[in-house]
Design a protein around this motif. Structure first.
Motif, PDB file in Angstrom:
ATOM      1  N   UNK A 142       0.840  -1.194   0.000  1.00  0.00           N
ATOM      2  CA  UNK A 142       0.000   0.000   0.000  1.00  0.00           C
ATOM      3  C   UNK A 142       0.872   1.240   0.000  1.00  0.00           C
ATOM      4  N   UNK A 143       0.280   2.330  -0.437  1.00  0.00           N
ATOM      5  CA  UNK A 143       0.974   3.613  -0.396  1.00  0.00           C
ATOM      6  C   UNK A 143      -0.041   4.694  -0.075  1.00  0.00           C
ATOM      7  N   UNK A 144       0.451   5.883   0.165  1.00  0.00           N
ATOM      8  CA  UNK A 144      -0.418   7.019   0.473  1.00  0.00           C
ATOM      9  C   UNK A 144      -0.464   7.953  -0.723  1.00  0.00           C
ATOM     10  N   UNK A 145      -1.613   8.588  -0.896  1.00  0.00           N
ATOM     11  CA  UNK A 145      -1.776   9.540  -1.993  1.00  0.00           C
ATOM     12  C   UNK A 145      -3.240   9.721  -2.319  1.00  0.00           C
ATOM     13  N   UNK A 146      -3.482  10.329  -3.466  1.00  0.00           N
ATOM     14  CA  UNK A 146      -4.857  10.560  -3.897  1.00  0.00           C
ATOM     15  C   UNK A 146      -5.304   9.406  -4.792  1.00  0.00           C
ATOM     16  N   UNK A 147      -6.491   8.899  -4.542  1.00  0.00           N
ATOM     17  CA  UNK A 147      -7.064   7.812  -5.318  1.00  0.00           C
ATOM     18  C   UNK A 147      -7.237   8.265  -6.766  1.00  0.00           C
ATOM     19  N   UNK A 148      -6.831   7.416  -7.714  1.00  0.00           N
ATOM     20  CA  UNK A 148      -6.960   7.752  -9.134  1.00  0.00           C
ATOM     21  C   UNK A 148      -8.414   7.801  -9.584  1.00  0.00           C
ATOM     22  N   UNK A 149      -9.301   7.146  -8.873  1.00  0.00           N
ATOM     23  CA  UNK A 149     -10.702   7.107  -9.279  1.00  0.00           C
ATOM     24  C   UNK A 149     -11.531   8.219  -8.645  1.00  0.00           C
ATOM     25  N   UNK A 150     -11.499   8.350  -7.310  1.00  0.00           N
ATOM     26  CA  UNK A 150     -12.360   9.335  -6.626  1.00  0.00           C
ATOM     27  C   UNK A 150     -11.606  10.599  -6.216  1.00  0.00           C
ATOM     28  N   UNK A 151     -10.272  10.558  -6.224  1.00  0.00           N
ATOM     29  CA  UNK A 151      -9.483  11.732  -5.881  1.00  0.00           C
ATOM     30  C   UNK A 151      -9.283  11.952  -4.389  1.00  0.00           C
ATOM     31  N   UNK A 152      -9.901  11.127  -3.543  1.00  0.00           N
ATOM     32  CA  UNK A 152      -9.783  11.292  -2.091  1.00  0.00           C
ATOM     33  C   UNK A 152      -8.399  10.835  -1.622  1.00  0.00           C
ATOM     34  N   UNK A 153      -7.920  11.445  -0.537  1.00  0.00           N
ATOM     35  CA  UNK A 153      -6.649  11.043   0.065  1.00  0.00           C
ATOM     36  C   UNK A 153      -6.825   9.717   0.786  1.00  0.00           C
ATOM     37  N   UNK A 154      -5.844   8.847   0.650  1.00  0.00           N
ATOM     38  CA  UNK A 154      -5.884   7.562   1.330  1.00  0.00           C
ATOM     39  C   UNK A 154      -4.474   7.158   1.723  1.00  0.00           C
ATOM     40  N   UNK A 155      -4.359   6.568   2.904  1.00  0.00           N
ATOM     41  CA  UNK A 155      -3.082   6.002   3.334  1.00  0.00           C
ATOM     42  C   UNK A 155      -2.985   4.539   2.919  1.00  0.00           C
ATOM     43  N   UNK A 156      -4.017   4.049   2.207  1.00  0.00           N
ATOM     44  CA  UNK A 156      -4.110   2.631   1.875  1.00  0.00           C
ATOM     45  C   UNK A 156      -4.398   2.446   0.385  1.00  0.00           C
TER      46      UNK A 156
END
Length: 190
Positions: free
Chosen positions: A153-167
């Protein structure tokens, strides 16, 4: 710089202190002079010693110069950016960077027990980033490959919804948060 770089570096290790401040009733020329003398791009604005905002070079350009206002007559409180976002000194710098990214800001006040003790900027974080990359590279060289294979896993913005995720996990070339991965599985199932 003489900083002990660790993967869990915290804000107090890179913040600037003491902080240059300007009273909210001062005019913009006085604030700009302070910024010039301090060779900084922004100052914390205080009212009765309490931090209430930040005045940046951009604030001055957009809200004073672009509107052809007289900076001697404009008070800092009229053009400052509010609210001042603050963090605790023991916050990991990765979390500080996430806050800056989320709010699209470049400066955070650092507050300890209700008192302004420092300021951390995007430049402060960027200045230690190369050292953090070196640590990560060294860690991947030393630790067995299996340990990193488990940590996909990595952290960043989801390519689909754009939300920030640490997973974030890579699925078919996209980095997706857990919720979007579940949606994608449901779509494929149907």
């Amino acid at each position: 710089m003489g900083i002990d770089i660790t993967p869990k570096m915290i804000v107090k290790e890179i913040m600037s202190s003491p902080v240059l401040t300007v009273d909210h009733n001062q005019n913009v020329v006085d604030a700009a002079d302070l910024m010039d003398r301090g060779d900084i791009g922004g100052v914390i604005v205080v009212e009765d010693g309490r931090p209430i905002g930040v005045l940046t070079e951009r604030d001055i350009v957009i809200r004073v110069v672009a509107k052809a206002l007289n900076p001697l007559k404009v008070r800092v409180k009229q053009v400052m950016s509010t609210p001042l976002r603050t963090v605790e000194p023991d916050l990991p710098i990765t979390d500080a960077a996430r806050i800056m990214s989320h709010f699209k800001i470049r400066r955070l006040g650092v507050v300890y027990k209700g008192e302004l003790v420092g300021i951390v900027t995007d430049r402060d974080i960027l200045s230690v980033t190369p050292d953090l990359f070196e640590i990560l590279q060294e860690r991947t060289r030393i630790e067995p490959e299996e340990e990193f294979m488990e940590e996909e896993t990595s952290a960043g913005h989801c390519d689909r919804c754009g939300a920030w995720s640490d997973n974030l996990k890579e699925v078919d070339g996209e980095f997706l948060c857990e919720e979007c991965r579940l949606e994608k599985e449901e779509e494929e199932f149907l």
